[in-house]
Design a protein around this motif. Structure first.
Motif, PDB file in Angstrom:
ATOM      1  N   GLU A   1       0.847  -1.195   0.000  1.00  0.00           N
ATOM      2  CA  GLU A   1       0.000   0.000   0.000  1.00  0.00           C
ATOM      3  C   GLU A   1       0.885   1.249   0.000  1.00  0.00           C
ATOM      4  O   GLU A   1       1.603   1.510   0.963  1.00  0.00           O
ATOM      5  N   SER A   2       0.811   2.042  -1.034  1.00  0.00           N
ATOM      6  CA  SER A   2       1.653   3.238  -1.140  1.00  0.00           C
ATOM      7  C   SER A   2       1.256   4.323  -0.154  1.00  0.00           C
ATOM      8  O   SER A   2       2.026   5.266   0.070  1.00  0.00           O
ATOM      9  N   CYS A   3       0.078   4.197   0.459  1.00  0.00           N
ATOM     10  CA  CYS A   3      -0.399   5.238   1.369  1.00  0.00           C
ATOM     11  C   CYS A   3       0.049   5.019   2.814  1.00  0.00           C
ATOM     12  O   CYS A   3      -0.287   5.822   3.687  1.00  0.00           O
ATOM     13  N   ILE A   4       0.798   3.966   3.090  1.00  0.00           N
ATOM     14  CA  ILE A   4       1.202   3.652   4.461  1.00  0.00           C
ATOM     15  C   ILE A   4       2.635   4.126   4.704  1.00  0.00           C
ATOM     16  O   ILE A   4       3.579   3.670   4.046  1.00  0.00           O
TER      17      ILE A   4
ATOM     18  N   MET B   1      -7.209  -5.174  -1.915  1.00  0.00           N
ATOM     19  CA  MET B   1      -5.873  -5.247  -1.328  1.00  0.00           C
ATOM     20  C   MET B   1      -4.803  -5.141  -2.410  1.00  0.00           C
ATOM     21  O   MET B   1      -4.927  -5.755  -3.475  1.00  0.00           O
ATOM     22  N   ALA B   2      -3.746  -4.392  -2.134  1.00  0.00           N
ATOM     23  CA  ALA B   2      -2.605  -4.320  -3.047  1.00  0.00           C
ATOM     24  C   ALA B   2      -1.621  -5.438  -2.718  1.00  0.00           C
ATOM     25  O   ALA B   2      -1.418  -5.771  -1.544  1.00  0.00           O
ATOM     26  N   VAL B   3      -1.026  -6.021  -3.763  1.00  0.00           N
ATOM     27  CA  VAL B   3      -0.066  -7.119  -3.589  1.00  0.00           C
ATOM     28  C   VAL B   3       1.207  -6.779  -4.342  1.00  0.00           C
ATOM     29  O   VAL B   3       1.164  -6.261  -5.464  1.00  0.00           O
ATOM     30  N   ALA B   4       2.336  -7.079  -3.734  1.00  0.00           N
ATOM     31  CA  ALA B   4       3.635  -6.769  -4.334  1.00  0.00           C
ATOM     32  C   ALA B   4       3.826  -7.542  -5.643  1.00  0.00           C
ATOM     33  O   ALA B   4       3.499  -8.729  -5.733  1.00  0.00           O
ATOM     34  N   MET B   5       4.389  -6.877  -6.653  1.00  0.00           N
ATOM     35  CA  MET B   5       4.569  -7.487  -7.965  1.00  0.00           C
ATOM     36  C   MET B   5       5.473  -8.719  -7.889  1.00  0.00           C
ATOM     37  O   MET B   5       5.236  -9.725  -8.577  1.00  0.00           O
ATOM     38  N   ALA B   6       6.506  -8.668  -7.059  1.00  0.00           N
ATOM     39  CA  ALA B   6       7.412  -9.820  -6.949  1.00  0.00           C
ATOM     40  C   ALA B   6       6.671 -11.041  -6.442  1.00  0.00           C
ATOM     41  O   ALA B   6       6.898 -12.165  -6.909  1.00  0.00           O
ATOM     42  N   ALA B   7       5.763 -10.840  -5.494  1.00  0.00           N
ATOM     43  CA  ALA B   7       4.979 -11.949  -4.962  1.00  0.00           C
ATOM     44  C   ALA B   7       4.038 -12.508  -6.026  1.00  0.00           C
ATOM     45  O   ALA B   7       3.852 -13.733  -6.147  1.00  0.00           O
ATOM     46  N   LEU B   8       3.440 -11.637  -6.825  1.00  0.00           N
ATOM     47  CA  LEU B   8       2.529 -12.083  -7.886  1.00  0.00           C
ATOM     48  C   LEU B   8       3.262 -12.893  -8.945  1.00  0.00           C
ATOM     49  O   LEU B   8       2.766 -13.929  -9.410  1.00  0.00           O
TER      50      LEU B   8
END
Length: 335
Positions: free
Chosen positions: A57-60, A173-180
């Motif tokens: 999450e870029s807002c955290i 929910m946002a998920v990290a690209m590396a995890a995807l």
């Protein structure tokens, strides 16, 4: 006329579950949008795994753990249980110079901590007179009295009251690209449709049981699909029991992911077509990632915050049969 500087903001998330935190994500984003730098800091309990849930999450700005009164199942003392530890926590907050706090709780304790930390603008649910004495940013809300779980409706009402949103916002929910990317590679050998099983639970009464999950896995894999068993390290034993109930010829259609990474679990869910299982964090994570889910609610009221989450209810988990689950999945479009 100049626009006043936006305040540096911290948010208190009181609830202890991963699913509870996921329900708050759209409201954290809404608060961040009217805060300094478009970000908020979040105070949360360790059990909701906030640092991982919110990792993409870029807002955290940061996650600050407040470890008071852990769940009984954790069988430990919290780092902030004592008065001295709480006063030290207050000092940590004071050093950050927050200008505003939003408290997603009706507990007066958080308002007291905020006052002691010198946070000038303090907003909270305001359920009690004691809490309102310590808060200074109305409006306040009333406790939810409707059907089902109260956490999401109260969070919604709070944000609507403060003009942050105009109505309920479905959590995503946002998920990290590396995890995807990693999850896509690891799931490639499993044929579609892929069914994620939510096998974990915070309470034994909410657990459908390894035997029934095993029978469901056999039914779905036998129809050409595959199954991903999702849970934390505590679910490794349950996953092995489920696998033991599956004939050897079908085990190539099974995958176990009983590990600690929330981002890993969310990424795996993104590459599944359906989720089914216990009322727990994985179920909420599934719909927050756009995956249709069927929750088995034999011990708790069905959740109704997301149209992607359907419920199969019973008078106790034992009353929910494998055939009923298969039939309901078919109604949701599963082969």
């Amino acid at each position: 006329m100049t626009t006043p500087d936006l305040p540096r903001t911290v948010v208190v998330h009181h609830r202890s579950g991963i699913g509870d935190l996921i329900w708050h994500i759209p409201y954290l984003r809404a608060i961040a949008a009217v805060s300094e730098g478009g970000k908020v800091s979040v105070i949360a309990r360790p059990s909701c795994r906030a640092a991982e849930v919110l990792a993409a999450e870029s807002c955290i700005a940061e996650v600050i753990e407040f470890d008071r009164k852990p769940r009984k199942s954790e069988r430990r003392v919290g780092r902030h249980d004592g008065l001295g530890a709480q006063l030290a926590f207050v000092a940590e907050l004071r050093a950050r110079h927050f200008g505003r706090i939003f408290i997603f709780s009706g507990r007066a304790r958080y308002a007291a901590l905020a006052l002691l930390a010198g946070i000038p603008r303090r907003a909270g649910f305001g359920f009690t007179a004691a809490e309102r004495l310590l808060l200074n940013q109305p409006p306040y809300i009333r406790p939810y009295r409707g059907p089902g779980n109260w956490v999401y409706p109260e969070a919604t009402d709070f944000c609507v009251a403060h003009g942050l949103v105009s109505g309920p916002v479905v959590p995503r929910m946002a998920v990290a690209m590396a995890a995807l990317t990693s999850a896509e590679r690891d799931l490639a050998p499993l044929p579609e449709p892929r069914y994620a099983f939510s096998i974990g639970t915070s309470e034994a009464r909410k657990n459908w049981g390894a035997e029934r999950f095993g029978a469901l896995a056999v039914a779905l894999a036998g129809r050409g699909g595959s199954v991903v068993l999702l849970g934390g390290p505590a679910e490794q034993g349950a996953a092995e029991s489920i696998l033991a109930a599956v004939p050897a010829a079908l085990r190539s259609r099974m995958m176990v992911s009983a590990q600690a990474s929330v981002q890993r679990s969310a990424a795996l869910l993104r590459h599944c077509q359906y989720c089914v299982g216990n009322d727990t964090g994985v179920l909420n994570m599934a719909v927050a990632n756009g995956v249709p889910a069927l929750g088995l609610f034999g011990a708790t009221p069905p959740l109704a915050h997301d149209p992607l989450l359907q419920a199969l209810a019973g008078q106790g988990m034992d009353a929910i049969t494998v055939d009923a689950v298969v039939a309901r999945l078919a109604q949701l479009g599963a082969p």
